[in-house]
Design a protein around this motif. Structure first.
Motif, PDB file in Angstrom:
ATOM      1  N   LEU A 158       0.866  -1.184   0.000  1.00  0.00           N
ATOM      2  CA  LEU A 158       0.000   0.000   0.000  1.00  0.00           C
ATOM      3  C   LEU A 158       0.893   1.220   0.000  1.00  0.00           C
ATOM      4  O   LEU A 158       1.522   1.543   1.010  1.00  0.00           O
ATOM      5  N   ARG A 159       0.956   1.885  -1.142  1.00  0.00           N
ATOM      6  CA  ARG A 159       1.902   3.002  -1.293  1.00  0.00           C
ATOM      7  C   ARG A 159       3.289   2.581  -0.811  1.00  0.00           C
ATOM      8  O   ARG A 159       3.811   1.558  -1.258  1.00  0.00           O
ATOM      9  N   GLY A 160       3.871   3.274   0.158  1.00  0.00           N
ATOM     10  CA  GLY A 160       5.244   2.983   0.559  1.00  0.00           C
ATOM     11  C   GLY A 160       5.394   1.836   1.534  1.00  0.00           C
ATOM     12  O   GLY A 160       6.501   1.548   1.986  1.00  0.00           O
ATOM     13  N   ARG A 161       4.264   1.175   1.883  1.00  0.00           N
ATOM     14  CA  ARG A 161       4.355   0.200   2.967  1.00  0.00           C
ATOM     15  C   ARG A 161       3.974  -1.208   2.536  1.00  0.00           C
ATOM     16  O   ARG A 161       3.114  -1.405   1.686  1.00  0.00           O
ATOM     17  N   LEU A 162       4.644  -2.165   3.172  1.00  0.00           N
ATOM     18  CA  LEU A 162       4.340  -3.572   2.961  1.00  0.00           C
ATOM     19  C   LEU A 162       3.573  -4.117   4.162  1.00  0.00           C
ATOM     20  O   LEU A 162       3.825  -3.712   5.293  1.00  0.00           O
ATOM     21  N   LYS A 165      -2.953  -8.580   5.143  1.00  0.00           N
ATOM     22  CA  LYS A 165      -4.285  -8.057   5.438  1.00  0.00           C
ATOM     23  C   LYS A 165      -4.426  -7.674   6.924  1.00  0.00           C
ATOM     24  O   LYS A 165      -4.171  -8.498   7.804  1.00  0.00           O
ATOM     25  N   ASP A 166      -4.835  -6.452   7.181  1.00  0.00           N
ATOM     26  CA  ASP A 166      -5.061  -5.958   8.544  1.00  0.00           C
ATOM     27  C   ASP A 166      -3.813  -6.029   9.422  1.00  0.00           C
ATOM     28  O   ASP A 166      -3.905  -6.241  10.637  1.00  0.00           O
ATOM     29  N   PHE A 167      -2.652  -5.889   8.822  1.00  0.00           N
ATOM     30  CA  PHE A 167      -1.411  -6.030   9.598  1.00  0.00           C
ATOM     31  C   PHE A 167      -0.359  -5.122   8.996  1.00  0.00           C
ATOM     32  O   PHE A 167       0.091  -5.325   7.870  1.00  0.00           O
ATOM     33  N   ASP A 168       0.004  -4.109   9.775  1.00  0.00           N
ATOM     34  CA  ASP A 168       0.959  -3.106   9.302  1.00  0.00           C
ATOM     35  C   ASP A 168       2.237  -3.238  10.142  1.00  0.00           C
ATOM     36  O   ASP A 168       2.275  -2.776  11.278  1.00  0.00           O
ATOM     37  N   PRO A 169       3.259  -3.888   9.620  1.00  0.00           N
ATOM     38  CA  PRO A 169       4.464  -4.116  10.429  1.00  0.00           C
ATOM     39  C   PRO A 169       5.373  -2.901  10.478  1.00  0.00           C
ATOM     40  O   PRO A 169       5.372  -2.062   9.574  1.00  0.00           O
ATOM     41  N   LEU A 186       9.097  -5.271  -3.300  1.00  0.00           N
ATOM     42  CA  LEU A 186      10.004  -5.003  -2.173  1.00  0.00           C
ATOM     43  C   LEU A 186      10.813  -3.724  -2.346  1.00  0.00           C
ATOM     44  O   LEU A 186      11.511  -3.296  -1.420  1.00  0.00           O
ATOM     45  N   GLU A 187      10.717  -3.127  -3.523  1.00  0.00           N
ATOM     46  CA  GLU A 187      11.569  -1.959  -3.764  1.00  0.00           C
ATOM     47  C   GLU A 187      10.976  -0.680  -3.176  1.00  0.00           C
ATOM     48  O   GLU A 187       9.768  -0.556  -3.020  1.00  0.00           O
ATOM     49  N   ILE A 189      10.958   0.651  -0.238  1.00  0.00           N
ATOM     50  CA  ILE A 189      10.297   0.643   1.081  1.00  0.00           C
ATOM     51  C   ILE A 189      11.074   1.615   1.946  1.00  0.00           C
ATOM     52  O   ILE A 189      12.202   1.346   2.349  1.00  0.00           O
ATOM     53  N   ASN A 190      10.492   2.761   2.221  1.00  0.00           N
ATOM     54  CA  ASN A 190      11.235   3.790   2.945  1.00  0.00           C
ATOM     55  C   ASN A 190      10.718   4.039   4.351  1.00  0.00           C
ATOM     56  O   ASN A 190      11.419   4.582   5.190  1.00  0.00           O
ATOM     57  N   GLU A 191       9.474   3.614   4.599  1.00  0.00           N
ATOM     58  CA  GLU A 191       8.879   3.931   5.907  1.00  0.00           C
ATOM     59  C   GLU A 191       9.054   2.799   6.910  1.00  0.00           C
ATOM     60  O   GLU A 191       8.757   2.957   8.075  1.00  0.00           O
ATOM     61  N   GLN A 192       9.466   1.648   6.419  1.00  0.00           N
ATOM     62  CA  GLN A 192       9.597   0.488   7.304  1.00  0.00           C
ATOM     63  C   GLN A 192      11.032  -0.018   7.268  1.00  0.00           C
ATOM     64  O   GLN A 192      11.762   0.235   6.314  1.00  0.00           O
ATOM     65  N   TYR A 193      11.403  -0.730   8.323  1.00  0.00           N
ATOM     66  CA  TYR A 193      12.726  -1.343   8.336  1.00  0.00           C
ATOM     67  C   TYR A 193      12.668  -2.657   7.570  1.00  0.00           C
ATOM     68  O   TYR A 193      11.887  -3.550   7.918  1.00  0.00           O
ATOM     69  N   LEU A 194      13.485  -2.772   6.526  1.00  0.00           N
ATOM     70  CA  LEU A 194      13.548  -3.992   5.738  1.00  0.00           C
ATOM     71  C   LEU A 194      14.914  -4.611   6.004  1.00  0.00           C
ATOM     72  O   LEU A 194      15.952  -4.059   5.625  1.00  0.00           O
ATOM     73  N   LEU A 195      14.906  -5.751   6.675  1.00  0.00           N
ATOM     74  CA  LEU A 195      16.152  -6.354   7.152  1.00  0.00           C
ATOM     75  C   LEU A 195      16.246  -7.826   6.778  1.00  0.00           C
ATOM     76  O   LEU A 195      15.259  -8.525   6.905  1.00  0.00           O
ATOM     77  N   PRO A 196      17.408  -8.296   6.384  1.00  0.00           N
ATOM     78  CA  PRO A 196      18.569  -7.512   5.958  1.00  0.00           C
ATOM     79  C   PRO A 196      18.196  -6.669   4.741  1.00  0.00           C
ATOM     80  O   PRO A 196      17.171  -6.924   4.119  1.00  0.00           O
TER      81      PRO A 196
END
Lengths: 420, 420
Positions: A158-162, A165-169, A186-187, A189-196
């Motif tokens: 959803l826009r910048g976030r992965l 359903k009903d779950f915003d990590p 997966l590209e 993604i700036n608002e969430q921590y994507l690790l590694p």
């Protein structure tokens, strides 16, 4: 609980072990200072080979699977390390999304996900599994042996976030090595921590970059404790792109292999080692067993000629394993999270030789309660005679590989390149 | 390994346990956020009592001894927590000085020092034991059972720094509760980390200050998970200075005891609890068993009249223990370092009753592999039926007591008073 191990109890490995034990406080301080400057990869596993005269990591996996093979009594260490990691990355975290490999059939892999979910749940997070497998179009429950089950849910962007359903990590943990490339979802993604980070995936990672960083780390560590760094690192040589289908390509590879074998031979002579040197031919862009060849003589390269194709190749000094368990060849695999050793097991393969890759079909896994031992050397016990002492050394060398991975990821970070 | 426990498997404690398990991710997140704002005491141990209908800490020790009673398999958790603690306090640390109690005879206590030395050595520090006992005039080796030994060295003060001969520590760990007052040699240490701080010692600490902080923490936690906070805290009442030798003093105390018993009785009635309420009379400035009295009726206070003396008194609601091990009354003791639960054991006393203090001569200690369990509840297992679930709850309540100690130390910090 600790299986009977047969390791070479004489020779340089014991001197190395003694030096490591004698330098324990200097080593731990050195790691503390390194981790002030460098961020550890979120987690990793390191394959080690103990040749009796040297101990070296041969593979550093930044998307470790196999967590289900860790012994139950070790789990609290992983949970505690996970708590420490989360606290640093996102102390406000409630939700963690794990993005797994695309398989829906491999129950071993799915059990690995169950274990990861357990660890992060115990660390206080709501954990969901978000699949990027296009075949997963709706929430899919998969029953596993031992009464476990796992639910794979389609990842939603959803826009910048992965999320699912009903779950915003807050944090997204990749357990997918991206060997097939980075999917668009997966590209950016700036608002969430994507690790590694994405550049840890095999679509951009190179074995040679890791080997280079590891060699540097090993040399600095060697100076710190006063040992020949070769005792803890495998030599390597990049060959560039090699066309297996041409005489020129094969000749180039053959010369490189001969040169590497000669270098290993010289080292063996220096230490009075009677073993036959060997070299492992690896694709530079994959840790996968596919396309791997072990050669004791460049003539054996002919096997590659038959496979053909163009490959980016790196050679690694072969490190044989002198460890055995119940007569089968064994190698330790050490698991790390944040900066901590959290466990490990022996990979055992009854049908392989001491100079072969054990990470192959037919391997079995013997969980070890490394927990008691990794941090707990027994001062005063004769080197080689104490399993805990051996395991402390394994934990040190595994952490060196993790540190090398940290350097590697810093160097390959696209954001650092842009700013440089 | 886990002894058979007899706990009340019905009643409010199971509702409490269910609520704790259901709220695990909220609880862990809450702790993470609290530890962002508040510094945990370096280490502590918490005595818990599980009455079957409530679970509460009754004593929070900021200079924990008894580390030798922790099970071996748990040590890596302590080592990992020690690594995390050191990294935050003084990542450059090489040397740690432990200042112990003054005893040279108590082998149990000296074994505790051996264990502490082991934990911090494994975390990568050079550890020496610096005694402030005036009788220790030179380096003194003491042999202990099981082949252990410990060397006590006289503490040396050089201007602003503490050390022992040829040893300049970065951090000084107090394992001496300073009940006899703060010796001058420990005052005005500004260049080194002295942990816990001097104002955590019993020369300035007050039980009532801790109980107050704990009650506040418990009430906030109760709101978080939607429970009556009384289920996790013992009520308390300060009595001020009481002269046991006068009628006025005893009358004052007697009225306070009656009032407390009435409050407990009311709570018991509310929950349909058939037990007889009791109150523990404690000296406000000591966690020591000395001078403690358990009373079910204010008439029993006459025992104090006979002892005489003037005491600063605090009353604590008695929490009986319904746990037994091999027919002996038992209470769990939980050990924490930095923000982590690192282990625990059962204190068992065959000759004491369910409403008596078990921390008394004749007690024995059964180490538990809390390790596997403290962080590892088993979701889906019926509350009360699972030892790991019970222990997770114990770890949560112990951490609440540690958090209360953090608030307590902030409030009593002389530096904060000066700036206020």
């Amino acid at each position: 609980m600790v299986p009977h191990l047969v390791t070479a109890l004489t020779g340089p490995i014991n001197e190395l072990e003694q030096r490591v034990l004698d330098s324990m406080s200097a080593i731990e301080r050195w790691f503390r200072l390194e981790w002030m400057e460098h961020t550890p990869p979120f987690y990793c596993s390191v394959d080690l080979r103990n040749a009796g005269f040297k101990l070296a990591p041969v593979d550093t996996n930044l998307f470790p699977r196999g967590w289900q093979n860790l012994a139950g009594p070790m789990l609290p260490l992983a949970v505690q390390a996970a708590m420490a990691a989360i606290e640093k990355i996102c102390p406000e975290a409630r939700n963690l999304l794990i993005i797994p490999e695309n398989t829906t059939q491999n129950t071993f892999y799915l059990s690995n996900l169950v274990q990861l979910r357990r660890i992060f749940h115990m660390a206080g997070l709501n954990v969901r599994i978000g699949s990027i497998n296009p075949a997963i179009k709706k929430s899919t429950l998969i029953e596993l042996p031992h009464g476990d089950s796992i639910t794979l849910e389609p990842v939603i962007r959803l826009r910048g976030r992965l999320g699912v359903k009903d779950f915003d990590p807050c944090t997204i943990l990749l357990n997918n090595d991206l060997r097939a490339g980075v999917p668009g979802i997966l590209e950016d993604i700036n608002e969430q921590y994507l690790l590694p980070p994405l550049h840890a995936g095999w679509s951009s990672r190179r074995n040679s970059a890791h080997f280079k960083c590891y060699e540097e780390v090993a040399k600095r560590f060697g100076k710190l404790i006063g040992i020949d760094a070769w005792l803890i690192y495998p030599m390597y040589e990049t060959c560039g792109v090699v066309d297996f289908g041409t005489d020129d390509g094969m000749l180039h590879l053959s010369r490189k292999v001969d040169a590497m074998l000669a270098k290993v031979k010289k080292k063996y002579k220096e230490y009075g080692i009677k073993e036959k040197p060997f070299v492992v031919v690896k694709a530079d862009n994959s840790s996968n067993g596919m396309g791997l060849l072990t050669v004791r003589d460049s003539k054996e390269l002919v096997a590659l000629r038959q496979t053909g194709g163009v490959h980016d190749i790196v050679l690694q000094e072969g490190v044989l394993t002198h460890e055995r368990m119940h007569d089968a060849v064994a190698e330790p695999v050490v698991y790390l999270m944040d900066r901590y050793v959290v466990g490990g097991f022996y990979r055992v393969h009854a049908e392989r030789n001491v100079d072969e890759n054990l990470n192959a079909p037919g391997a079995s896994y013997v969980p070890l309660t490394f927990a008691e031992s990794m941090h707990l050397p027994q001062p005063g016990v004769r080197p080689g005679a104490s399993v805990p002492n051996r395991f402390y050394m394994y934990g040190v060398v595994a952490r060196l590989a993790m540190l090398a991975a940290s350097y590697e990821l810093e160097a390959s970070d696209p954001q650092n390149e842009e700013s440089a």
